[in-house]
Write an enzyme that holds these catalytic residues in place. Sequence first.
Site, PDB file in Angstrom:
ATOM      1  N   HIS A 197       0.851  -1.205   0.000  1.00 36.19           N
ATOM      2  CA  HIS A 197       0.000   0.000   0.000  1.00 36.19           C
ATOM      3  C   HIS A 197       0.883   1.251   0.000  1.00 36.19           C
ATOM      4  O   HIS A 197       0.597   2.243   0.677  1.00 36.19           O
ATOM      5  CB  HIS A 197      -0.941   0.026   1.202  1.00 36.19           C
ATOM      6  CG  HIS A 197      -2.002  -1.030   1.173  1.00 36.19           C
ATOM      7  ND1 HIS A 197      -3.091  -0.963   0.328  1.00 36.19           N
ATOM      8  CD2 HIS A 197      -2.145  -2.183   1.861  1.00 36.19           C
ATOM      9  CE1 HIS A 197      -3.850  -2.026   0.513  1.00 36.19           C
ATOM     10  NE2 HIS A 197      -3.300  -2.786   1.427  1.00 36.19           N
ATOM     11  N   ASN A 212     -10.447  -2.962   1.556  1.00 35.99           N
ATOM     12  CA  ASN A 212     -10.062  -2.866   0.151  1.00 35.99           C
ATOM     13  C   ASN A 212     -11.296  -2.573  -0.698  1.00 35.99           C
ATOM     14  O   ASN A 212     -12.411  -2.477  -0.182  1.00 35.99           O
ATOM     15  CB  ASN A 212      -9.409  -4.176  -0.318  1.00 35.99           C
ATOM     16  CG  ASN A 212      -8.035  -4.397   0.279  1.00 35.99           C
ATOM     17  OD1 ASN A 212      -7.219  -3.486   0.329  1.00 35.99           O
ATOM     18  ND2 ASN A 212      -7.779  -5.611   0.741  1.00 35.99           N
ATOM     19  N   TYR A 270      -0.199  -3.904  12.239  1.00 39.32           N
ATOM     20  CA  TYR A 270      -0.361  -2.534  11.742  1.00 39.32           C
ATOM     21  C   TYR A 270       0.222  -1.508  12.708  1.00 39.32           C
ATOM     22  O   TYR A 270       0.864  -0.541  12.282  1.00 39.32           O
ATOM     23  CB  TYR A 270      -1.833  -2.245  11.448  1.00 39.32           C
ATOM     24  CG  TYR A 270      -2.268  -2.753  10.093  1.00 39.32           C
ATOM     25  CD1 TYR A 270      -2.149  -4.104   9.757  1.00 39.32           C
ATOM     26  CD2 TYR A 270      -2.798  -1.891   9.141  1.00 39.32           C
ATOM     27  CE1 TYR A 270      -2.538  -4.577   8.521  1.00 39.32           C
ATOM     28  CE2 TYR A 270      -3.190  -2.359   7.894  1.00 39.32           C
ATOM     29  CZ  TYR A 270      -3.059  -3.697   7.592  1.00 39.32           C
ATOM     30  OH  TYR A 270      -3.435  -4.166   6.352  1.00 39.32           O
TER      31      TYR A 270
END
Length: 501
Positions: A61, A134, A344
Amino acid sequence: MSDQRKKEKQTSLTTTDSGSPVPSDDTSLTVGPAGPLLQDAYLNQKLAHFVRERPPSRVYHVKGSGAFGYFEVTSNVTQWTKAAFLNKVGKRTPMFVRFSTVAGEEGYADTDRDVRGFALKFYTEEGNYDLVGNNTPVFFIRDPMKFPDFIHSQQRLPDTGLRSNNMQWDFWTLSPESAHQVMILMSDRGTPRTYRHMNGYSSSTYLWENAAGKKFWVKYHFKTEQGIENFTDDEARSMRSEDLDYHRRDLNEAIEHREYPSWRLEMQVMPFEDATNYRFNPFDLTKVWLHKDYPTIPIGRMVLDRNPENFFAQVEQAGFQVANFVPGIGPSPDRMVLGRMAAYGDSNRYRTGANFDQLPVNRPLQEVHNYSKDGPMRYHHSGNQPVYAPNSYGGPRTDAKHYHDPSWFVEAAEIMRTAHIAHKDDNDFAQPGMLYRQVMSPTDRDHLVNNIVWHLSQGVERFIQERAVNDYLTKIDVDLGTRVASGLGVCSHAVDRTKVA
């Protein structure tokens, strides 16, 4: 800009980062015309800062675009969740959205065939809620153990530094759970016309809990109000030569022209008890819940109406954490969710530092009170507040009576490495086959076949082509496998069972 601000801009004095006046921005300080220059403090500062302008890049990303806006509740959802930002029809919550490609690097063409990231940050009164998804309702894998391997297969070869379709198809065809996502990626949905003309999905399943403690499993569907529009493969490649930043430019210009893009949020809601006996594992990220079982329910609307003022500070430094929940919303047993909850946050701390949440784009609306201290780039401190708990001096306290971790019951069981618990209709090829036969139009199927044939023709070894046809695509649908085999000149072992009978 007002005349006064223009005047101030014209008369402001260049300074070092510490505020001292700078004599020149054109020439460096030397001893004579050809003398040494390392004693020029401003030059040293300028060069040192220049080579540190970019923190470590995202691993995936990487190339993204973003905008600010708001989310407005349009339907009463208090029967399903006690989340404060969803507790009243008409309530608006400020938010930030980052769109991205998964495999493309910075500078890559926006229109290349890829999955698009759809990451949302809600600045709620109970803290930031991050929803990472997404533009597809499923994903390539269901277990986080395979996530680094999947990403590696989409990147560059270690010896040549070249991209490799062979790597991708090798991984995909050895991972049958990827079939559903690959079908979407290889269709025209893999080349959306703009960010504004695609849907966004949580893809994963999450937990909602209402004020009475009743729980539900949910999936988020953000439906574009601009309508779905995709490029064909030829159109996407053509745009690559015209404008590498086509999606980024389109989003910026649409907002600049007050053509604010919007999405309608629709939820699939499954009663908590249904998960055990559903036809397939409802926490399997490679599958969708059938809409006839759980129809989508419109609950809100997202509007993007403000462009970033500084791309680096507000788009590149935006950090999303799957673990950022608010009361009334929590994770599910989806293994990808549970794996991402750790990964993350770790990624953000590596890229931007331990205090990345203090950056303006990541900072919550309300004050933060906890016992974290120090670390690089610490912008806010607690003064004389205690830095440990428990303490006797009035530091922040938890409130277990009103706040608890969303949870579900897990039977006592042996610790093991195993696949998901099987449900009666678990099958990696069933839903991709339904997509091909029941959802795609004849034109969609033609484009899909052509796209797959072209992609498999670009440096993919013959044995992987044969595996793709016979052990992957044919299991999705015999017609699909046969047509791709014909396009590649590969021998197909497909047997149409309906004709045999």
